[in-house]
Design a protein around this motif. Structure first.
Motif, mmCIF file in Angstrom:
data_model
loop_
_atom_site.group_PDB
_atom_site.id
_atom_site.type_symbol
_atom_site.label_atom_id
_atom_site.label_comp_id
_atom_site.label_asym_id
_atom_site.label_seq_id
_atom_site.Cartn_x
_atom_site.Cartn_y
_atom_site.Cartn_z
ATOM 1 N N ASP A 147 -18.854 -2.963 -24.376
ATOM 2 C CA ASP A 147 -19.603 -2.446 -24.872
ATOM 3 C C ASP A 147 -21.047 -3.511 -25.704
ATOM 4 O O ASP A 147 -22.307 -2.968 -26.151
ATOM 5 C CB ASP A 147 -19.799 -1.353 -25.685
ATOM 6 N N GLY A 148 -20.047 -4.100 -26.065
ATOM 7 C CA GLY A 148 -20.885 -5.308 -27.760
ATOM 8 C C GLY A 148 -21.666 -6.745 -26.923
ATOM 9 O O GLY A 148 -22.144 -6.690 -27.712
ATOM 10 N N LYS B 59 -9.560 -10.021 -33.659
ATOM 11 C CA LYS B 59 -10.382 -10.945 -34.347
ATOM 12 C C LYS B 59 -10.544 -10.870 -36.159
ATOM 13 O O LYS B 59 -10.914 -11.356 -36.641
ATOM 14 C CB LYS B 59 -11.584 -10.476 -33.179
ATOM 15 N N ASP C 219 -17.362 1.797 -30.015
ATOM 16 C CA ASP C 219 -18.431 1.835 -29.129
ATOM 17 C C ASP C 219 -19.288 3.217 -28.659
ATOM 18 O O ASP C 219 -20.508 3.634 -28.904
ATOM 19 C CB ASP C 219 -18.804 -0.116 -28.495
ATOM 20 N N GLY C 220 -18.467 3.391 -28.131
ATOM 21 C CA GLY C 220 -18.461 5.073 -27.818
ATOM 22 C C GLY C 220 -18.854 6.021 -27.936
ATOM 23 O O GLY C 220 -19.353 6.836 -27.527
ATOM 24 N N LEU D 282 -7.356 -6.960 -19.562
ATOM 25 C CA LEU D 282 -7.284 -6.137 -20.954
ATOM 26 C C LEU D 282 -8.450 -5.011 -20.948
ATOM 27 O O LEU D 282 -8.359 -4.276 -22.066
ATOM 28 C CB LEU D 282 -8.041 -7.433 -22.212
ATOM 29 N N LEU E 267 -4.350 1.054 -28.699
ATOM 30 C CA LEU E 267 -4.587 0.177 -27.349
ATOM 31 C C LEU E 267 -5.767 -0.354 -27.784
ATOM 32 O O LEU E 267 -7.073 -0.884 -26.937
ATOM 33 C CB LEU E 267 -5.211 1.620 -26.709
ATOM 34 N N HIS F 145 -6.874 -5.061 -29.362
ATOM 35 C CA HIS F 145 -7.898 -6.379 -28.873
ATOM 36 C C HIS F 145 -9.283 -6.105 -29.689
ATOM 37 O O HIS F 145 -9.022 -7.200 -29.799
ATOM 38 C CB HIS F 145 -8.321 -5.605 -27.364
ATOM 39 N N TYR G 295 -1.026 6.985 -19.849
ATOM 40 C CA TYR G 295 -2.112 7.003 -18.037
ATOM 41 C C TYR G 295 -1.464 8.067 -17.580
ATOM 42 O O TYR G 295 -2.102 7.919 -16.737
ATOM 43 C CB TYR G 295 -1.623 5.189 -17.485
ATOM 44 N N VAL H 224 -16.145 -11.007 -21.584
ATOM 45 C CA VAL H 224 -13.852 -11.148 -22.713
ATOM 46 C C VAL H 224 -14.528 -11.274 -23.745
ATOM 47 O O VAL H 224 -13.646 -10.792 -25.074
ATOM 48 C CB VAL H 224 -14.134 -11.875 -21.198
ATOM 49 N N GLU H 225 -16.127 -11.804 -24.489
ATOM 50 C CA GLU H 225 -15.718 -12.750 -25.379
ATOM 51 C C GLU H 225 -15.932 -11.199 -26.640
ATOM 52 O O GLU H 225 -15.538 -11.042 -27.698
ATOM 53 C CB GLU H 225 -16.997 -14.157 -25.719
ATOM 54 N N LYS H 226 -17.044 -10.567 -26.243
ATOM 55 C CA LYS H 226 -18.082 -9.221 -27.111
ATOM 56 C C LYS H 226 -16.837 -7.869 -26.672
ATOM 57 O O LYS H 226 -17.992 -6.828 -27.372
ATOM 58 C CB LYS H 226 -18.805 -9.317 -26.505
ATOM 59 N N GLU I 298 -8.571 -2.839 -18.601
ATOM 60 C CA GLU I 298 -7.485 -1.985 -17.717
ATOM 61 C C GLU I 298 -8.240 -0.873 -18.400
ATOM 62 O O GLU I 298 -8.637 0.274 -17.202
ATOM 63 C CB GLU I 298 -5.943 -2.474 -16.959
ATOM 64 N N HIS I 299 -8.373 -0.930 -19.770
ATOM 65 C CA HIS I 299 -8.190 0.881 -20.437
ATOM 66 C C HIS I 299 -8.928 0.936 -20.272
ATOM 67 O O HIS I 299 -9.262 2.246 -20.072
ATOM 68 C CB HIS I 299 -8.029 0.255 -21.424
#
Lengths: 189, 189, 189, 189
Positions: D25-26, C113, C25-26, D106, C106, C109, C164, D20-22, D108-109
């Motif tokens: 950024d989303g 979906k 996204d970035g 999730l 990474l 996640h 990391y 959490v869902e999106k 953390e990154h």
DNA sequence: TATGAATGAGAGTTCATTCAT
DNA sequence: GATGAATGAACTCTCATTCAT
């Protein structure tokens, strides 16, 4: 190989016109884009922000006008003729491009803060001319800045009057009278 | 003993000061409220909108200043003395309340559109004085509007110079010289 | 002699690198194009959208990695050796192409979906291996999914630590210890 | 005297859930606002930007969780019991607030870059516990960071499995087995 | 095939204004 | 009267995508 640049100039000119009509803050990107038959985003290919666009138009054109003023002065020897040359440039500029003139002259206040000290303005030029005139003993002002204020004020206020609709004649008919009036003032100072 | 300064007055004064600093468009309700130690909503108890506040300050004070100018003119007989009285009022106003003066004089452009035709401005007054002078044959201008532009321009540009930091003296020292310069001009016209 | 690197490949690799650095996204199309010394539009010759590009990279490479994993497992008979082979593949993959590895591991996640149920992942493979081990009575886990979670977590977290910056050694030195640890766990389960 | 603050908490919780869902950024401001039955602008009374909101939720809650972890560890003497206490906290946290847990674990990154070096994470705590255990000769790891990677990976991957729907049991049933598995590993190291 | 100028939907954000307290 | 929490329209700006060259 790609499309040629087509909208930049239109955008700049449109921005100028809308800025003069509504003020920079009062103008939206959409206003400019509509006026230029362009999409809002196109502006940002050429300018980082509306503010940059506004400043760019201001400083670039001020710079151009200054060059013309200086060139005109250099051609003349006597202070009175230099004055006349400047008035001539001002009024010609006004009559040739009222919108650009209005933008440069009426928004001086907005850009005053952003003008770095080393930016030269028409006012600086008038002060210089007067100082030279004093040095050459063609005029006798004790206070050239004050004198410049008087002269500049008298000269440009005519243009404001025409912008505001108080005067309708071509400004060229006033050139001589303005210069004579200023000259009379400068002689007595 | 003194009546407590009403919140309304504080708001008006604060607005004035922030307007001059940042321009009306550049000023937020919060800016004004903070400056006035009030809450944003309080402003709406006294004014319908920011724009109404801005106009209200402009027109109310312009009106007050006009009254003073007129009063000053009435006291004088001769055109030159009327001119002097006006310049005196302008420069006194400036020195007494630079902020208010700046607001009235520098934002004339912004409010120009909103001024209904029947609103009288200092410029109208100068034109009137010059017309009277011509009628009384004290001066000989063929074009009083042009003459007024010259005079008004010369007079107020001095104040702009002080606002912009080009001049630092008390303006009272310029009154005579300005009037003399204008008078010389008006004689020749 | 070497075939010229195709623009498509350059774009894919550039995208991968920028995706890992800034996230999908970035990352802007321009980011990718700049990195690939290409024009923004070129990307659309090979991919329908940025999202398709991102998914394409993910699924294509995941698929390749899965093949390698499977091939490696097939070579081995005993469960412990299969485990070792997998760990070996993981850590080799990591050391050979950290960027691609990071992208696959990474961003699991983000793509989770979009993974249709029938898509097989390394986790599925580990579960399979464990199930086989149980069937062959080489290990005794009552809950192969739980066991796989433990094993997979232990194995890949080492790579995260290196990404990391918590670990700096070549991961090959950990292979044995990780497998031994997992094996001990699997024996007791 | 004015309206009481009502939306802040709703906004924070809604943001968490949509993040959490999106993904951060989303997620759009509108997404959050809708979910919170609030207007888009309201968010900006409490947070300077979406990013600040996201970080604020992350760091504030990470900090809270760290406090709990530390408190739990302090109560225990033996390393194995400390480990158990941590796993207990992790799995309880997960079961009590899956959404918040997911956000912290999730993403953390995403926040890794923004974590200043002096920010302490659960991983740091595990390293510390292992180091202490080694010092007290309760375990014999030559490389506590590597050992922590193994343990942390094994512990949290179970939670990922439940998030992704691979596991459906209450995590409490795994606590003992996970700790035993880790302990076996730590003994051999 | 590649380019990059142009597009425009949609994002984040601001802020004048309203209104429950 | 005064407050400031909440609103939401309107703004600036970004960027994936298109398409003339």
């Amino acid at each position: 190989m790609a499309r040629p640049i087509e909208k930049r100039d239109t955008i700049v000119r449109s921005a100028l016109e809308v800025f003069v009509e509504k003020g920079v803050d009062g103008t939206t990107i959409q206003d400019i884009a509509n006026h230029a038959n362009a999409a809002g985003g196109t502006l940002y290919r050429y300018f980082r922000s509306k503010e940059e666009l506004a400043q760019s138009i201001f400083f670039e054109n001020l710079s151009l006008f200054m060059s013309e003023l200086k060139k005109a002065i250099l051609k003349e020897k006597h202070t009175k003729q230099k004055l006349y040359a400047m008035v001539d440039k001002f009024y010609n500029f006004f009559e040739n491009d009222k919108v650009l003139y209005s933008y440069l002259l009426l928004s001086e206040h907005n850009f005053a803060k952003k003008m770095t000290k080393n930016y030269q303005t028409p006012v600086d030029l008038i002060i210089e001319v007067i100082n030279n005139g004093v040095a050459k003993k063609e005029i006798f002002s004790k206070d050239s800045v004050f004198a410049a204020a008087f002269v500049y004020g008298a000269v440009v206020r005519i243009t404001y009057f025409k912008i505001y609709g108080r005067i309708h004649e071509d400004l060229s008919i006033y050139k001589n009278r303005v210069v004579e009036g200023c000259w009379a003032f400068l002689q007595n100072e």
